[in-house]
Design a protein around this motif. Structure first.
Motif, mmCIF file in Angstrom:
data_model
loop_
_atom_site.group_PDB
_atom_site.id
_atom_site.type_symbol
_atom_site.label_atom_id
_atom_site.label_comp_id
_atom_site.label_asym_id
_atom_site.label_seq_id
_atom_site.Cartn_x
_atom_site.Cartn_y
_atom_site.Cartn_z
ATOM 1 N N ASP A 70 40.609 36.416 32.846
ATOM 2 C CA ASP A 70 40.743 34.962 32.813
ATOM 3 C C ASP A 70 39.849 34.405 31.704
ATOM 4 O O ASP A 70 38.694 34.050 31.942
ATOM 5 N N PRO A 71 40.366 34.330 30.478
ATOM 6 C CA PRO A 71 39.544 33.858 29.348
ATOM 7 C C PRO A 71 39.138 32.402 29.460
ATOM 8 O O PRO A 71 38.245 31.951 28.738
ATOM 9 N N SER A 72 39.778 31.638 30.341
ATOM 10 C CA SER A 72 39.427 30.224 30.494
ATOM 11 C C SER A 72 38.201 30.023 31.376
ATOM 12 O O SER A 72 37.647 28.917 31.430
ATOM 13 N N ALA A 73 37.764 31.081 32.063
ATOM 14 C CA ALA A 73 36.604 30.978 32.948
ATOM 15 C C ALA A 73 35.314 30.951 32.129
ATOM 16 O O ALA A 73 35.298 31.372 30.961
ATOM 17 N N PRO A 74 34.216 30.454 32.709
ATOM 18 C CA PRO A 74 32.932 30.483 32.006
ATOM 19 C C PRO A 74 32.585 31.908 31.589
ATOM 20 O O PRO A 74 33.036 32.873 32.225
ATOM 21 N N PRO A 75 31.805 32.078 30.518
ATOM 22 C CA PRO A 75 31.468 33.417 30.028
ATOM 23 C C PRO A 75 30.945 34.332 31.149
ATOM 24 O O PRO A 75 30.067 33.947 31.914
ATOM 25 N N GLY A 76 31.539 35.523 31.219
ATOM 26 C CA GLY A 76 31.109 36.505 32.199
ATOM 27 C C GLY A 76 31.726 36.347 33.575
ATOM 28 O O GLY A 76 31.616 37.244 34.416
ATOM 29 N N GLU A 77 32.419 35.221 33.817
ATOM 30 C CA GLU A 77 32.976 34.976 35.146
ATOM 31 C C GLU A 77 34.463 35.279 35.245
ATOM 32 O O GLU A 77 35.031 35.209 36.333
ATOM 33 N N GLY A 78 35.092 35.569 34.128
ATOM 34 C CA GLY A 78 36.525 35.847 34.171
ATOM 35 C C GLY A 78 36.847 37.319 34.199
ATOM 36 O O GLY A 78 38.016 37.706 34.118
ATOM 37 N N ARG A 79 35.814 38.160 34.317
ATOM 38 C CA ARG A 79 36.059 39.603 34.334
ATOM 39 C C ARG A 79 36.593 40.063 35.692
ATOM 40 O O ARG A 79 36.295 39.483 36.721
ATOM 41 N N TYR A 80 37.358 41.129 35.632
ATOM 42 C CA TYR A 80 37.926 41.683 36.850
ATOM 43 C C TYR A 80 36.831 42.299 37.704
ATOM 44 O O TYR A 80 35.889 42.903 37.192
ATOM 45 N N TYR A 81 36.965 42.129 38.995
ATOM 46 C CA TYR A 81 36.083 42.821 39.925
ATOM 47 C C TYR A 81 36.841 43.043 41.224
ATOM 48 O O TYR A 81 37.840 42.383 41.499
ATOM 49 N N GLU A 82 36.390 44.001 41.996
ATOM 50 C CA GLU A 82 37.008 44.294 43.290
ATOM 51 C C GLU A 82 35.918 44.740 44.252
ATOM 52 O O GLU A 82 34.785 45.014 43.853
ATOM 53 N N SER A 83 36.272 44.837 45.523
ATOM 54 C CA SER A 83 35.326 45.325 46.517
ATOM 55 C C SER A 83 36.069 46.047 47.633
ATOM 56 O O SER A 83 37.236 45.745 47.921
ATOM 57 N N ILE A 84 35.396 47.006 48.237
ATOM 58 C CA ILE A 84 35.912 47.715 49.407
ATOM 59 C C ILE A 84 34.759 47.897 50.380
ATOM 60 O O ILE A 84 33.592 47.781 50.009
#
Length: 258
Positions: A168-182
């Motif tokens: 998500d390039p429209s998100a603030p820097p560092g906040e648009g990266r993919y992440y997941e959790s289990i």
């Protein structure tokens, strides 16, 4: 209701709930009551599914002849993040997987060190929430022994996978990266691996090189690509919008069991 019938009912119920959520009505999505209802339904589905299935039951594995000739790639297929581009240009020689958070012994491992860990190969089917499936062979480090090496602290309940791709390039820097959790149940499942090879070759960039999560009893969006860091946490409320993953923050279910 017999075991298979119950599992079929649960699968259908989960699919119906997911369809309601993903189809979305703006008015309903804006309703806190409706959001709470969906969250409650997801929790009930997760609990019910685990009541009728063995937590260590294996996902179906296939023969080499079943491998899809063209395994579809979606999501990020060629990240443009500067850090990733530098690693890619060097053939991932400088890549290090960080394992930290609520662990006794934080780790920083090269690909060579990851390949030396207890490994597993498996031929499994990847089921995407978009409705398609592909079969591939994955080889990688088993996540359970890696966590034992790091030494989880007693308060650890989840793992958050931080990835290199900005979706998500429209998100603030560092906040648009993919992440997941289990959670730790899925983390210690024998088929949960950090894959560095696909179909007996190094993992291709479009499929998550140099390292991706394979959590075989979950839908495709849980299989995080371009994994850079595994963080053990007691909850995931402080990440993104607090729903546990990039797509979960945008309405997908956190527990995506199949």
């Amino acid at each position: 209701m017999s075991g298979p019938d119950r599992r079929g009912w649960l699968k259908a119920a989960g699919a119906s709930l997911a369809g309601l959520w993903l189809a979305g009505c703006d008015r309903l999505n804006a309703s806190p009551g409706f959001t709470r209802l969906l969250s409650t339904g997801e929790d009930l589905t997760r609990r019910a599914q685990r009541l009728v299935t063995d937590r260590k039951a294996l996902a179906r594995e296939f023969a080499p002849t079943d491998i899809s000739p063209d395994f579809k790639a979606n999501g990020s297929t060629d990240p443009r993040d500067p850090e990733y581009l530098a690693l890619k240009a060097a053939g991932f020689e400088g890549y290090r997987l960080v394992v930290d958070g609520l662990v006794e012994r934080p780790l920083s491992l090269s690909l060579a060190e990851l390949r030396a860990l207890p490994a597993r190969s498996q031929i499994t089917r990847h089921d995407c929430v978009e409705g398609w499936s592909s079969i591939g062979k994955w080889t990688g480090a088993r996540l359970g022994p890696l966590l034992d090496r790091a030494g989880l602290k007693p308060q650890a309940r989840y793992l958050v996978f931080h990835c290199a791709d900005t979706l998500d390039p429209s998100a603030p820097p560092g906040e648009g990266r993919y992440y997941e959790s289990i959670d730790l149940i899925d983390a210690y499942h024998p088929q949960t691996i950090l894959a560095y090879a696909m179909n007996d070759a190094p993992l291709p960039v479009k499929h998550g090189a140099p390292l991706r999560l394979r959590v075989e009893r979950q839908l495709g969006y849980k299989h995080a690509k371009y994994v850079m860091r595994v963080e053990a946490v007691d909850d995931f409320a402080r990440f993104g919008d607090g729903k546990g993953g990039f797509w979960e923050d945008r309405g997908y279910q956190w527990y995506a069991g199949i």
